[in-house]
Structure formats: structure tokens, C-alpha cells
Write a protein that holds these residues in place. Sequence first.
Motif, PDB file in Angstrom:
ATOM      1  N   LEU A 138      12.955 -30.984  17.004  1.00 37.50           N
ATOM      2  CA  LEU A 138      14.522 -30.888  17.287  1.00 37.50           C
ATOM      3  C   LEU A 138      15.265 -30.664  15.788  1.00 37.50           C
ATOM      4  CD1 LEU A 138      16.944 -31.587  19.286  1.00 37.50           C
ATOM      5  CD2 LEU A 138      16.551 -34.084  18.657  1.00 37.50           C
ATOM      6  N   PHE A 139      15.979 -30.012  15.984  1.00 41.45           N
ATOM      7  CA  PHE A 139      16.929 -29.591  14.711  1.00 41.45           C
ATOM      8  C   PHE A 139      18.301 -30.164  15.029  1.00 41.45           C
ATOM      9  CE2 PHE A 139      13.278 -27.141  13.951  1.00 41.45           C
ATOM     10  CZ  PHE A 139      12.990 -26.829  12.469  1.00 41.45           C
ATOM     11  N   ILE A 140      19.009 -30.684  14.042  1.00 39.39           N
ATOM     12  CA  ILE A 140      20.402 -31.181  14.270  1.00 39.39           C
ATOM     13  C   ILE A 140      20.998 -30.958  12.975  1.00 39.39           C
ATOM     14  CG2 ILE A 140      21.684 -33.475  14.063  1.00 39.39           C
ATOM     15  CD1 ILE A 140      20.232 -33.194  16.657  1.00 39.39           C
ATOM     16  N   HIS A 141      22.243 -30.377  13.258  1.00 43.82           N
ATOM     17  CA  HIS A 141      22.958 -29.675  11.993  1.00 43.82           C
ATOM     18  C   HIS A 141      24.431 -29.895  12.084  1.00 43.82           C
ATOM     19  CE1 HIS A 141      24.368 -26.915   9.147  1.00 43.82           C
ATOM     20  NE2 HIS A 141      24.910 -26.075   9.897  1.00 43.82           N
ATOM     21  N   ALA A 142      25.203 -30.164  11.005  1.00 41.38           N
ATOM     22  CA  ALA A 142      26.449 -29.935  10.976  1.00 41.38           C
ATOM     23  C   ALA A 142      26.964 -30.991  11.607  1.00 41.38           C
ATOM     24  CB  ALA A 142      27.141 -28.728  11.317  1.00 41.38           C
ATOM     25  N   GLY A 143      28.405 -31.063  11.912  1.00 43.92           N
ATOM     26  CA  GLY A 143      29.176 -32.040  12.577  1.00 43.92           C
ATOM     27  C   GLY A 143      29.878 -33.205  11.957  1.00 43.92           C
ATOM     28  N   CYS A 144      30.558 -33.811  12.608  1.00 42.87           N
ATOM     29  CA  CYS A 144      31.554 -34.626  12.227  1.00 42.87           C
ATOM     30  C   CYS A 144      31.201 -36.403  11.953  1.00 42.87           C
ATOM     31  CB  CYS A 144      32.983 -34.934  12.908  1.00 42.87           C
ATOM     32  SG  CYS A 144      33.403 -33.062  13.173  1.00 42.87           S
ATOM     33  N   PRO A 145      31.038 -36.897  10.828  1.00 36.37           N
ATOM     34  CA  PRO A 145      30.471 -38.170  10.713  1.00 36.37           C
ATOM     35  C   PRO A 145      31.991 -39.022  10.637  1.00 36.37           C
ATOM     36  CG  PRO A 145      29.765 -36.791   8.914  1.00 36.37           C
ATOM     37  CD  PRO A 145      30.731 -35.824   9.550  1.00 36.37           C
ATOM     38  N   THR A 146      31.925 -40.126  10.329  1.00 41.09           N
ATOM     39  CA  THR A 146      33.316 -41.162  10.178  1.00 41.09           C
ATOM     40  C   THR A 146      34.194 -40.541   9.300  1.00 41.09           C
ATOM     41  OG1 THR A 146      31.867 -42.892  10.610  1.00 41.09           O
ATOM     42  CG2 THR A 146      34.004 -43.425   9.952  1.00 41.09           C
ATOM     43  N   LYS A 147      33.770 -39.557   8.298  1.00 40.96           N
ATOM     44  CA  LYS A 147      34.668 -38.938   7.420  1.00 40.96           C
ATOM     45  C   LYS A 147      34.263 -37.827   7.173  1.00 40.96           C
ATOM     46  CE  LYS A 147      36.697 -42.969   5.265  1.00 40.96           C
ATOM     47  NZ  LYS A 147      37.000 -43.888   4.045  1.00 40.96           N
ATOM     48  N   GLY A 148      35.010 -36.818   7.081  1.00 34.35           N
ATOM     49  CA  GLY A 148      34.487 -35.323   6.690  1.00 34.35           C
ATOM     50  C   GLY A 148      33.893 -34.557   7.617  1.00 34.35           C
ATOM     51  N   ARG A 149      33.111 -33.659   7.103  1.00 36.04           N
ATOM     52  CA  ARG A 149      32.379 -32.576   8.091  1.00 36.04           C
ATOM     53  C   ARG A 149      30.939 -32.405   7.316  1.00 36.04           C
ATOM     54  NH1 ARG A 149      37.497 -30.640   8.468  1.00 36.04           N
ATOM     55  NH2 ARG A 149      38.470 -30.965  10.603  1.00 36.04           N
ATOM     56  N   SER A 150      29.990 -32.323   7.991  1.00 40.17           N
ATOM     57  CA  SER A 150      28.645 -32.430   7.327  1.00 40.17           C
ATOM     58  C   SER A 150      27.928 -30.844   7.290  1.00 40.17           C
ATOM     59  CB  SER A 150      27.462 -33.011   8.231  1.00 40.17           C
ATOM     60  OG  SER A 150      26.271 -32.771   7.769  1.00 40.17           O
ATOM     61  N   ALA A 151      27.225 -30.533   6.154  1.00 38.73           N
ATOM     62  CA  ALA A 151      26.562 -29.305   6.019  1.00 38.73           C
ATOM     63  C   ALA A 151      24.892 -29.580   6.040  1.00 38.73           C
ATOM     64  CB  ALA A 151      26.860 -28.504   5.007  1.00 38.73           C
ATOM     65  N   GLN A 152      24.383 -30.670   6.382  1.00 40.92           N
ATOM     66  CA  GLN A 152      23.178 -31.097   6.574  1.00 40.92           C
ATOM     67  C   GLN A 152      22.363 -30.673   7.648  1.00 40.92           C
ATOM     68  OE1 GLN A 152      23.009 -35.411   6.220  1.00 40.92           O
ATOM     69  NE2 GLN A 152      23.311 -35.474   3.860  1.00 40.92           N
ATOM     70  N   LEU A 153      21.185 -30.600   7.494  1.00 42.82           N
ATOM     71  CA  LEU A 153      20.096 -29.795   8.393  1.00 42.82           C
ATOM     72  C   LEU A 153      19.113 -30.961   8.573  1.00 42.82           C
ATOM     73  CD1 LEU A 153      19.302 -27.843  10.788  1.00 42.82           C
ATOM     74  CD2 LEU A 153      17.929 -26.755   8.729  1.00 42.82           C
ATOM     75  N   HIS A 154      18.641 -31.624   9.695  1.00 35.58           N
ATOM     76  CA  HIS A 154      17.440 -32.520   9.738  1.00 35.58           C
ATOM     77  C   HIS A 154      16.505 -31.996  11.048  1.00 35.58           C
ATOM     78  CE1 HIS A 154      20.362 -34.973   7.757  1.00 35.58           C
ATOM     79  NE2 HIS A 154      19.327 -35.866   7.539  1.00 35.58           N
ATOM     80  N   SER A 155      15.380 -32.489  10.834  1.00 40.17           N
ATOM     81  CA  SER A 155      14.351 -32.166  11.983  1.00 40.17           C
ATOM     82  C   SER A 155      13.699 -33.580  12.564  1.00 40.17           C
ATOM     83  CB  SER A 155      13.606 -31.222  11.845  1.00 40.17           C
ATOM     84  OG  SER A 155      12.603 -31.540  10.832  1.00 40.17           O
ATOM     85  N   TYR A 156      13.572 -33.508  13.886  1.00 38.98           N
ATOM     86  CA  TYR A 156      12.856 -34.791  14.137  1.00 38.98           C
ATOM     87  C   TYR A 156      11.517 -34.528  15.173  1.00 38.98           C
ATOM     88  CZ  TYR A 156      11.818 -38.728  17.219  1.00 38.98           C
ATOM     89  OH  TYR A 156      11.234 -39.990  17.881  1.00 38.98           O
TER      90      TYR A 156
END
Length: 339
Positions: A138-156
Motif C-alpha cells: 500500500l502506497f500513501i502519498h501527499a495530503g493535508c496534515p494538521t498544518k501545511g501540505r505533504s510531498a511525502q511517499l510511504h509504503s505499508y
Amino acid sequence: MTRGAWSKVPLKDESLIARSSQCLAVLDDGHAVIFSGEHLPRTPIDNITYDVDLSNGQVKQISGDAPVPRVGASIAADGDRFYLWGGRGGTAMEPLTGEDLGVWTLKKDESWQKLPAAGGSQPEPKSYHCANVVDHRLFIHAGCPTKGRSAQLHSYDPKDNAWTQLADAPAPGRGGTVLAASIHAGRNVLIRWGGFAGFELGADNSLDVYDVSSNEWNTFHPSPDPLHGLPGPRSVHGFVGITEGPVSAVLFYGEREASALGHAGAGAFWDDVWALHWDEKQEGETGGYSWRRVEVEGERPEQRGWFASTGYKDGIVMHGGLLSDNTRSDELWVLKLSQ
């Protein structure tokens, strides 16, 4: 020329009410799962899990305990199983944390189950990210944390229940984007286009491609359609990968201009469909990619964004979404492509 035809699936259950920012995934047997979302702005609708047979519109509710209601979460299918992660739980715009976060899985004819996180670097809680499954990860990318916006990519990896932080995508961080999974010359890739970073992305025609095996991102600028040019900037759109034939992904609909009311209002939307072609013999700035506007025949969904969508066989599935009059849709559409 790539052509397409939309068909509306008649849903045979009035309890599946209109919604946006929901989750949708489809198994190989043509059964779709629809989960949560919002009918009123920033208010999770419920946590009823719906199973929809795309062949006839029959709807049934899946019994058993389910994750808490949420909006802006993501779900992805792998074989006979779904994986759900993330989202936000209410009007405070805060992402889910603690026991409500984590990876949840649903296998056909079974109940929801939360999977452990045995180690590794987990993604920070966020919503309006995107997800896909490649090679059973499973790949999870980008999105809205508590503040700002993400460019990170993770896999599970569900084999060992461990997270891995991968290479960050090219800036800017964004929400409301999509990763389309495709195969290029035998290599698994994830393709990203568009999203929201305080403005609708895509005006520079940047296509970001992640090579799964090398853990590297590359940015290309596809050549335009000879007659129709380039797709316009957008977010909360559809972008679905195709693994066979000359088309690598299909881009469709989405928000072209955000509302001044933010999540409480409706902006301006698209109703177009674009095919992203790839030719491995071509090199240079385009990377072998080119855009072709899909000629859509017959009835079509009205303009919308914030819907749920996924690929299925030789086409795409789209459910719900936010319409231009600031109401939510309950429609389920299937688009079939032909050359």
C-alpha cells in the motif's frame, strides 16, 4: 483517436445517499466498496460499508464493526482485499489520530480488521492524500496534515506490517492529488498530475513519475493534443492507471477553481476526459508521454469534483462528488474506453 462512453449504474438502494470525499475501490469480480464521506460540509456521513455489484446496481450493507466515519480518507483494492487509511473526523479539520488512524483491511465476505504497525517510519496523520497498491504494498502519498501540505511517499507492507518512508515527490506539497499505477516496459510506476497547493496545480503540465523499483521520481512534460492542447489545472479529480495498451492513465473531471468558501462551498469544475499515452521509443522532456483528449459519446456526468473513483477492467468508475450548485451526487458511473 481514443473514444469513451459513460453509462450510469442504477443503484437499487436509497440508503446510499449522496456524498463527496468518500472512499471507493473495486475488486476484480466487479464488486465496489463505498465507505463514509460527507453529505454536509466537513461532517462525516456515517461508517456504513456498502457493497455494490457494478453489473446490476444491487447494493448490500456489510455487517460488522467498521472504522469510525471520516472524510478525505483513501482506500485501495488488492486481490480480494481492501486497505483503508487516514482521513479527518469532523468540522475541526484535524486528521484522525490514535486508534482511529492506522491501516484497516476488509476482505470480501468478512468484517473490517485493523492491522498492526510493527515498525518503520509511519506517515503523519493527514487527509485528502491518495493511495494505491503495487505488488501487494500500500502506497500513501501527499495530503493535508494538521498544518501545511505533504510531498511525502510511504509504503505499508502487510506481510510484516511495517511502514517505509520513500523518496519525497517533487514540490510543492499538495492535497487532492492522485497516484495512477501503470506498468512501463515491465516496471511498476506511479504517476502523479495535479492537486491543490493553495492553487490548482497543472498549469505547467508537470507529470511526476515514481519508479517503484528504484525509489526515484522524474518529472516530464507530455506533448499536447494536436487539436485540443493540454488539460487544464485541477485538483480533487480522477486519474486512473491503465496497465495494457498505449494508454498509461486516464485523467478526468475535478475542480478547476476553488470556492472562496473553501470546503463549505462549490468552486468551478471540469467535465472532460484525457488519455495519457506513453511510447517507450520517445525520449527527451516529454519522457514519451502525450495527451489526447477522449471523445466522449452519449450521456455523461455533469461537472464535478471531490468524487471517488478507481479503475476497473478497460475503464474507470466514478461515484458521487460535489456539483456546481453545492449539492452532492449519489450517481455511480462507469466509463469504457475504445480506440
